[in-house]
Scaffold this motif. Structure first.
Motif, mmCIF file in Angstrom:
data_model
loop_
_atom_site.group_PDB
_atom_site.id
_atom_site.type_symbol
_atom_site.label_atom_id
_atom_site.label_comp_id
_atom_site.label_asym_id
_atom_site.label_seq_id
_atom_site.Cartn_x
_atom_site.Cartn_y
_atom_site.Cartn_z
ATOM 1 N N ALA A 8 61.912 26.823 -31.640
ATOM 2 C CA ALA A 8 62.127 27.880 -30.649
ATOM 3 C C ALA A 8 62.880 29.048 -31.281
ATOM 4 N N ALA A 9 63.840 28.748 -32.173
ATOM 5 C CA ALA A 9 64.602 29.810 -32.830
ATOM 6 C C ALA A 9 63.711 30.667 -33.729
ATOM 7 N N THR A 10 62.763 30.031 -34.422
ATOM 8 C CA THR A 10 61.863 30.784 -35.299
ATOM 9 C C THR A 10 60.936 31.676 -34.475
ATOM 10 N N VAL A 11 60.397 31.131 -33.398
ATOM 11 C CA VAL A 11 59.521 31.936 -32.532
ATOM 12 C C VAL A 11 60.306 33.111 -31.954
ATOM 13 N N ASN A 12 61.539 32.846 -31.545
ATOM 14 C CA ASN A 12 62.379 33.927 -31.014
ATOM 15 C C ASN A 12 62.627 34.993 -32.073
ATOM 16 N N ARG A 13 62.885 34.571 -33.325
ATOM 17 C CA ARG A 13 63.101 35.528 -34.406
ATOM 18 C C ARG A 13 61.839 36.347 -34.669
ATOM 19 N N TRP A 14 60.676 35.656 -34.703
ATOM 20 C CA TRP A 14 59.426 36.394 -34.893
ATOM 21 C C TRP A 14 59.254 37.433 -33.794
ATOM 22 N N TYR A 15 59.587 37.062 -32.580
ATOM 23 C CA TYR A 15 59.393 37.988 -31.453
ATOM 24 C C TYR A 15 60.377 39.153 -31.521
ATOM 25 N N THR A 16 61.647 38.859 -31.776
ATOM 26 C CA THR A 16 62.640 39.942 -31.787
ATOM 27 C C THR A 16 62.480 40.868 -32.986
ATOM 28 N N GLN A 17 61.904 40.365 -34.072
ATOM 29 C CA GLN A 17 61.729 41.195 -35.264
ATOM 30 C C GLN A 17 60.305 41.733 -35.400
ATOM 31 N N ARG A 18 59.537 41.644 -34.339
ATOM 32 C CA ARG A 18 58.122 41.998 -34.410
ATOM 33 C C ARG A 18 57.886 43.455 -34.796
ATOM 34 N N ASP A 19 58.794 44.347 -34.446
ATOM 35 C CA ASP A 19 58.614 45.760 -34.777
ATOM 36 C C ASP A 19 58.771 46.046 -36.264
ATOM 37 N N GLN A 20 59.293 45.095 -37.022
ATOM 38 C CA GLN A 20 59.483 45.278 -38.453
ATOM 39 C C GLN A 20 58.219 44.978 -39.262
ATOM 40 N N TYR A 21 57.185 44.470 -38.592
ATOM 41 C CA TYR A 21 55.972 44.050 -39.288
ATOM 42 C C TYR A 21 54.789 44.929 -38.926
ATOM 43 N N SER A 22 53.802 44.920 -39.816
ATOM 44 C CA SER A 22 52.574 45.671 -39.549
ATOM 45 C C SER A 22 51.852 45.044 -38.360
ATOM 46 N N GLU A 23 50.906 45.750 -37.803
ATOM 47 C CA GLU A 23 50.191 45.294 -36.600
ATOM 48 C C GLU A 23 49.570 43.914 -36.770
ATOM 49 N N GLU A 24 48.968 43.639 -37.933
ATOM 50 C CA GLU A 24 48.307 42.349 -38.121
ATOM 51 C C GLU A 24 49.296 41.198 -38.325
ATOM 52 N N LEU A 25 50.509 41.484 -38.773
ATOM 53 C CA LEU A 25 51.521 40.442 -38.966
ATOM 54 C C LEU A 25 52.540 40.394 -37.829
ATOM 55 N N ARG A 26 52.333 41.203 -36.822
ATOM 56 C CA ARG A 26 53.274 41.280 -35.707
ATOM 57 C C ARG A 26 53.036 40.147 -34.720
ATOM 58 N N PHE A 27 54.112 39.458 -34.337
ATOM 59 C CA PHE A 27 54.014 38.395 -33.351
ATOM 60 C C PHE A 27 53.569 38.992 -32.019
ATOM 61 N N PRO A 28 52.720 38.277 -31.265
ATOM 62 C CA PRO A 28 52.179 38.857 -30.023
ATOM 63 C C PRO A 28 53.232 39.071 -28.933
ATOM 64 N N GLU A 29 52.883 39.921 -28.006
ATOM 65 C CA GLU A 29 53.723 40.212 -26.841
ATOM 66 C C GLU A 29 53.684 39.008 -25.897
ATOM 67 N N VAL A 30 54.722 38.823 -25.109
ATOM 68 C CA VAL A 30 54.787 37.734 -24.130
ATOM 69 C C VAL A 30 53.705 37.957 -23.077
#
Length: 140
Positions: A8-30
């Motif tokens: 859950a912590a990793t998924v949360n990190r991917w979500y909160t840091q999603r703006d730091q990644y390119s569109e194809e590597l960005r975690f999806p929106e809720v």
């Protein structure tokens, strides 16, 4: 979490840091939230995970943004864990000498060897678990 095996912590990190990644590597929106639990579109997560594994190369989660550690709060061991292991060994020797735990042992170790009492309490907790395993193995 189910699709990637991430915590859950990793998924949360991917979500909160999603703006730091390119569109194809960005975690999806809720997609929706039920009782404070976020749910994501499965196809979007599958696309993210596929792109993430290709970019990382191996798809192993430990390369997903954090350094690997020893699971005990000290990344890769080092002097902190070594010092803690020595403290646990001293506490275990104290337990063996006394024939078991006695109240005030951590305070005694702090006075005798230096350091703060709370650190010795943590070392004593680890040593007590080891001592109990030894006693169980010896059939006592």
């Amino acid at each position: 979490m189910q699709h990637t095996g991430a915590s859950a912590a990793t998924v949360n990190r991917w979500y909160t840091q999603r703006d730091q990644y390119s569109e194809e590597l960005r975690f999806p929106e809720v997609a929706c939230t039920l009782e404070r639990t976020h749910y994501y579109d499965q196809k979007a997560v599958e696309a993210f995970w596929s792109a993430w594994r290709q970019d990382v190369g191996t798809g192993r989660l430990q390369t997903a943004g954090r350094r690997p550690g020893d699971g005990r709060g000290n990344h890769g061991g080092g002097w902190g864990r070594d010092r803690r292991d020595r403290a646990v060994a001293l506490a275990l020797a104290e337990l063996r000498q006394a024939g078991g735990y006695r109240r005030g042992m951590a305070a005694h170790l702090a006075r005798e060897h230096g350091g703060n009492e709370r650190s010795w309490q943590r070392a004593m907790t680890e040593a007590r678990a080891q001592y109990k395993r030894e006693q169980t193995a010896a059939g006592r």
